[in-house]
Design a protein around this motif. Structure first.
Motif, PDB file in Angstrom:
ATOM      1  N   UNK A 209       0.835  -1.197   0.000  1.00  0.00           N
ATOM      2  CA  UNK A 209       0.000   0.000   0.000  1.00  0.00           C
ATOM      3  C   UNK A 209       0.870   1.247   0.000  1.00  0.00           C
ATOM      4  N   UNK A 210       0.396   2.290  -0.672  1.00  0.00           N
ATOM      5  CA  UNK A 210       1.082   3.572  -0.695  1.00  0.00           C
ATOM      6  C   UNK A 210       0.049   4.683  -0.637  1.00  0.00           C
ATOM      7  N   UNK A 211       0.315   5.771  -1.336  1.00  0.00           N
ATOM      8  CA  UNK A 211      -0.613   6.900  -1.306  1.00  0.00           C
ATOM      9  C   UNK A 211      -0.561   7.657  -2.618  1.00  0.00           C
TER      10      UNK A 211
ATOM     11  N   UNK B 141       0.039  12.463  -7.811  1.00  0.00           N
ATOM     12  CA  UNK B 141       1.290  11.719  -7.944  1.00  0.00           C
ATOM     13  C   UNK B 141       1.285  10.551  -6.962  1.00  0.00           C
ATOM     14  N   UNK B 142       2.029   9.489  -7.292  1.00  0.00           N
ATOM     15  CA  UNK B 142       2.052   8.326  -6.390  1.00  0.00           C
ATOM     16  C   UNK B 142       3.214   8.397  -5.406  1.00  0.00           C
ATOM     17  N   UNK B 143       3.023   7.788  -4.252  1.00  0.00           N
ATOM     18  CA  UNK B 143       4.102   7.590  -3.280  1.00  0.00           C
ATOM     19  C   UNK B 143       4.078   6.135  -2.847  1.00  0.00           C
ATOM     20  N   UNK B 144       5.256   5.505  -2.874  1.00  0.00           N
ATOM     21  CA  UNK B 144       5.372   4.103  -2.478  1.00  0.00           C
ATOM     22  C   UNK B 144       6.353   4.006  -1.320  1.00  0.00           C
ATOM     23  N   UNK B 145       6.182   2.997  -0.478  1.00  0.00           N
ATOM     24  CA  UNK B 145       6.981   2.878   0.733  1.00  0.00           C
ATOM     25  C   UNK B 145       7.646   1.501   0.815  1.00  0.00           C
TER      26      UNK B 145
ATOM     27  N   UNK C   7      -7.474  13.598   9.391  1.00  0.00           N
ATOM     28  CA  UNK C   7      -7.541  12.265   8.800  1.00  0.00           C
ATOM     29  C   UNK C   7      -8.968  11.740   8.912  1.00  0.00           C
ATOM     30  N   UNK C   8      -9.444  11.205   7.803  1.00  0.00           N
ATOM     31  CA  UNK C   8     -10.773  10.609   7.772  1.00  0.00           C
ATOM     32  C   UNK C   8     -10.637   9.192   7.219  1.00  0.00           C
ATOM     33  N   UNK C   9     -11.221   8.222   7.917  1.00  0.00           N
ATOM     34  CA  UNK C   9     -11.134   6.855   7.435  1.00  0.00           C
ATOM     35  C   UNK C   9     -12.460   6.122   7.594  1.00  0.00           C
ATOM     36  N   UNK C  10     -12.626   5.140   6.730  1.00  0.00           N
ATOM     37  CA  UNK C  10     -13.844   4.334   6.759  1.00  0.00           C
ATOM     38  C   UNK C  10     -13.509   2.916   7.163  1.00  0.00           C
ATOM     39  N   UNK C  11     -12.478   2.348   6.599  1.00  0.00           N
ATOM     40  CA  UNK C  11     -12.002   1.034   7.005  1.00  0.00           C
ATOM     41  C   UNK C  11     -10.490   1.027   6.782  1.00  0.00           C
ATOM     42  N   UNK C  12      -9.875  -0.130   6.788  1.00  0.00           N
ATOM     43  CA  UNK C  12      -8.419  -0.175   6.646  1.00  0.00           C
ATOM     44  C   UNK C  12      -7.956   0.155   5.231  1.00  0.00           C
ATOM     45  N   UNK C  13      -8.893   0.220   4.280  1.00  0.00           N
ATOM     46  CA  UNK C  13      -8.528   0.518   2.892  1.00  0.00           C
ATOM     47  C   UNK C  13      -8.763   1.963   2.512  1.00  0.00           C
TER      48      UNK C  13
ATOM     49  N   UNK D 139      -0.363  29.050   2.683  1.00  0.00           N
ATOM     50  CA  UNK D 139      -1.441  29.086   1.707  1.00  0.00           C
ATOM     51  C   UNK D 139      -1.568  27.863   0.845  1.00  0.00           C
ATOM     52  N   UNK D 140      -1.157  26.696   1.361  1.00  0.00           N
ATOM     53  CA  UNK D 140      -1.272  25.458   0.618  1.00  0.00           C
ATOM     54  C   UNK D 140      -1.675  24.328   1.556  1.00  0.00           C
ATOM     55  N   UNK D 141      -2.112  23.225   0.976  1.00  0.00           N
ATOM     56  CA  UNK D 141      -2.433  22.031   1.743  1.00  0.00           C
ATOM     57  C   UNK D 141      -2.054  20.811   0.916  1.00  0.00           C
ATOM     58  N   UNK D 142      -1.629  19.746   1.600  1.00  0.00           N
ATOM     59  CA  UNK D 142      -1.322  18.475   0.945  1.00  0.00           C
ATOM     60  C   UNK D 142      -2.473  17.520   1.163  1.00  0.00           C
ATOM     61  N   UNK D 143      -2.870  16.840   0.100  1.00  0.00           N
ATOM     62  CA  UNK D 143      -3.931  15.838   0.141  1.00  0.00           C
ATOM     63  C   UNK D 143      -3.291  14.465  -0.013  1.00  0.00           C
ATOM     64  N   UNK D 144      -3.641  13.531   0.855  1.00  0.00           N
ATOM     65  CA  UNK D 144      -3.133  12.159   0.788  1.00  0.00           C
ATOM     66  C   UNK D 144      -4.323  11.205   0.726  1.00  0.00           C
ATOM     67  N   UNK D 145      -4.187  10.183  -0.113  1.00  0.00           N
ATOM     68  CA  UNK D 145      -5.244   9.177  -0.237  1.00  0.00           C
ATOM     69  C   UNK D 145      -4.592   7.809  -0.276  1.00  0.00           C
ATOM     70  N   UNK D 146      -4.935   6.954   0.679  1.00  0.00           N
ATOM     71  CA  UNK D 146      -4.354   5.621   0.745  1.00  0.00           C
ATOM     72  C   UNK D 146      -4.791   4.794  -0.461  1.00  0.00           C
ATOM     73  N   UNK D 147      -3.832   4.058  -1.040  1.00  0.00           N
ATOM     74  CA  UNK D 147      -4.151   3.271  -2.237  1.00  0.00           C
ATOM     75  C   UNK D 147      -3.251   2.048  -2.301  1.00  0.00           C
ATOM     76  N   UNK D 148      -3.813   0.948  -2.768  1.00  0.00           N
ATOM     77  CA  UNK D 148      -3.008  -0.235  -3.006  1.00  0.00           C
ATOM     78  C   UNK D 148      -2.101   0.021  -4.218  1.00  0.00           C
ATOM     79  N   UNK D 149      -0.832  -0.330  -4.096  1.00  0.00           N
ATOM     80  CA  UNK D 149       0.134  -0.051  -5.155  1.00  0.00           C
ATOM     81  C   UNK D 149      -0.297  -0.663  -6.489  1.00  0.00           C
ATOM     82  N   UNK D 150      -0.864  -1.849  -6.433  1.00  0.00           N
ATOM     83  CA  UNK D 150      -1.259  -2.526  -7.671  1.00  0.00           C
ATOM     84  C   UNK D 150      -2.380  -1.774  -8.403  1.00  0.00           C
ATOM     85  N   UNK D 151      -3.125  -0.935  -7.686  1.00  0.00           N
ATOM     86  CA  UNK D 151      -4.222  -0.190  -8.308  1.00  0.00           C
ATOM     87  C   UNK D 151      -3.818   1.213  -8.730  1.00  0.00           C
ATOM     88  N   UNK D 152      -2.625   1.643  -8.350  1.00  0.00           N
ATOM     89  CA  UNK D 152      -2.238   3.026  -8.631  1.00  0.00           C
ATOM     90  C   UNK D 152      -2.237   3.369 -10.121  1.00  0.00           C
ATOM     91  N   UNK D 153      -1.702   2.497 -11.002  1.00  0.00           N
ATOM     92  CA  UNK D 153      -1.733   2.858 -12.424  1.00  0.00           C
ATOM     93  C   UNK D 153      -3.146   3.127 -12.931  1.00  0.00           C
TER      94      UNK D 153
END
Length: 405
Positions: free
Chosen positions: A187-189, A272-276, A207-213, A224-238
């Motif tokens: 998983x990444x973001x 943009x994607x981020x992987x860990x 942070x707002x979450x519904x389940x582990x996904x 004057x800026x904000x960063x948005x992060x969204x959890x995503x499975x790496x295999x689904x990122x493309x």
């Protein structure tokens, strides 16, 4: 006169940790060369949360005031389920009155560190895609050194310390130390930096979450800026990236509540994607070499402490080199000094990751219930907040930056 320990240093990687170390070492008179893969030096990545630990190092480097003035104060963490259950409500002021984390634009921190390194006399060489390193001239009566080779066949020879600051997929690590674990997270973001001239993101990491996904994060970033992060499975990122930012907005904005206008701005800013990776080494040092930052201890960013841990590495290694009479003793001190701190951070990262970024959906409801109840208890909430500040080595002990040598 420069210190006798490691008078020449080669650092592979001009990221945050590598540049901080270059500035710290060059200002003591050492000959420091930084080899960077990119041809155009610049930051890569979303906004970051700089905890108190990292702020201390920035102040020691002389950039703390400038960085603080161009960063957003983050005074609390506001974590809730999309249904409104308050699960993670933490306030820095409760454990350290007047304190806050900083929502930092990575580009601002990068520019300040690059200037500090250059002003101190460090040399930064772009376009070095390092593919191999090897030890040379090791033996009785011989000083020893390193030969670094890049993808174009160029060689850089160093008669001193080699430092791997080349990130989670470190080439230096692969050629110098024994790696116990090197595993990409599944998983990444997806992330974006959007305009926030009206300060909708406020002074909180939301942070707002519904389940582990499903996790949405919003971090005030810079001015004057904000960063948005969204959890995503790496295999689904493309597929998610191919669908475009407009599809992302349609999917995510309904979960953002009052912050939905920020999510809508992703359509113009892009994604943009981020992987860990999860990296564990037997020791961050070898004969004449050291690892710092993600090269030494990459982990899932659940604590938001990656930059602070890397800056703490840089400070500790620099002080050990100033304090000890031999390079071997300095590297031993560095490894010992960082062990407990990193072990505690890694433990928490591994505990939290499956509950916030995984396909283990049944963990979601008990996670929410435990957090909602436990963090109402003062001592538990304060422990969680001090852990978030990034300096704990156990529930009872706090790590402090080694004093200047």
């Amino acid at each position: 006169m420069p210190p006798a320990t490691a008078p020449t240093v080669t650092i592979v990687g001009a990221g945050i940790t590598g540049l901080a170390l270059a500035a710290l070492l060059a200002r003591t008179g050492r000959e420091v060369t930084v080899l960077e893969r990119a041809t155009d030096l610049g930051p890569v990545g979303a906004g970051l949360l700089l905890q108190h630990l990292g702020q201390e190092v920035c102040h020691e480097l002389g950039i703390g005031q400038a960085l603080g003035a161009s960063s957003a104060p983050v005074r609390r963490v506001d974590g809730r389920t999309v249904g409104g259950l308050r699960t993670m409500q933490l306030t820095y002021d409760e454990v350290a009155p007047g304190s806050s984390a900083w929502g930092v634009h990575r580009g601002t921190l990068f520019d300040l560190l690059r200037t500090a390194a250059l002003d101190a006399g460090a040399r930064i060489a772009p376009g070095w895609d390092v593919t191999a390193v090897r030890r040379t001239d090791v033996g009785p009566g011989r000083e020893g050194g390193w030969v670094v080779t890049d993808a174009a066949g160029r060689r850089h020879e160093s008669r001193g310390l080699l430092v791997g600051a080349d990130g989670a997929a470190s080439t230096v690590r692969r050629h110098t130390v024994r790696t116990r674990l090197d595993r990409p997270y599944p998983w990444g973001a997806l992330w974006s930096i959007v305009p926030d001239p009206d300060g909708l993101s406020g002074d909180a990491l939301v942070q707002r979450w519904r389940d582990t996904r499903t996790t949405l994060g919003v971090l005030p970033t810079g001015v004057g800026q904000a960063s948005i992060f969204w959890s995503a499975r790496v295999s689904r990122m493309p597929a998610l990236l191919a669908a475009g930012p407009e599809a992302f907005v349609d999917h995510v904005a309904p979960l953002a509540g009052p912050l939905a206008p920020l999510v809508h701005r992703v359509a113009a800013a892009g994604l943009r994607p981020a992987r860990y990776r999860d990296v564990v080494v037997d020791s961050p040092v070898a004969d004449g070499a050291a690892l710092v930052g993600d090269a030494a201890h990459a982990m899932s960013p659940q604590l938001g402490a990656g930059a602070s841990l890397g800056l703490a590495d840089a400070w500790t290694l620099a002080q050990a080199l100033d304090r000890q009479p031999t390079l071997a003793q300095a590297l031993a001190e560095y490894a010992t000094e960082r062990r407990a701190h990193l072990r505690y951070s890694r433990w928490w990262s591994r505990l939290l990751t499956p509950t916030f970024q995984s396909g283990l959906v049944p963990l979601g409801p008990p996670r929410d219930l435990v957090l909602a109840v436990a963090l109402r208890v003062g001592p538990v909430r304060r422990l969680a907040t001090t852990t978030l500040r990034g300096a704990q080595t156990s529930p009872w002990r706090t790590w402090h930056l080694p004093p200047p040598a």
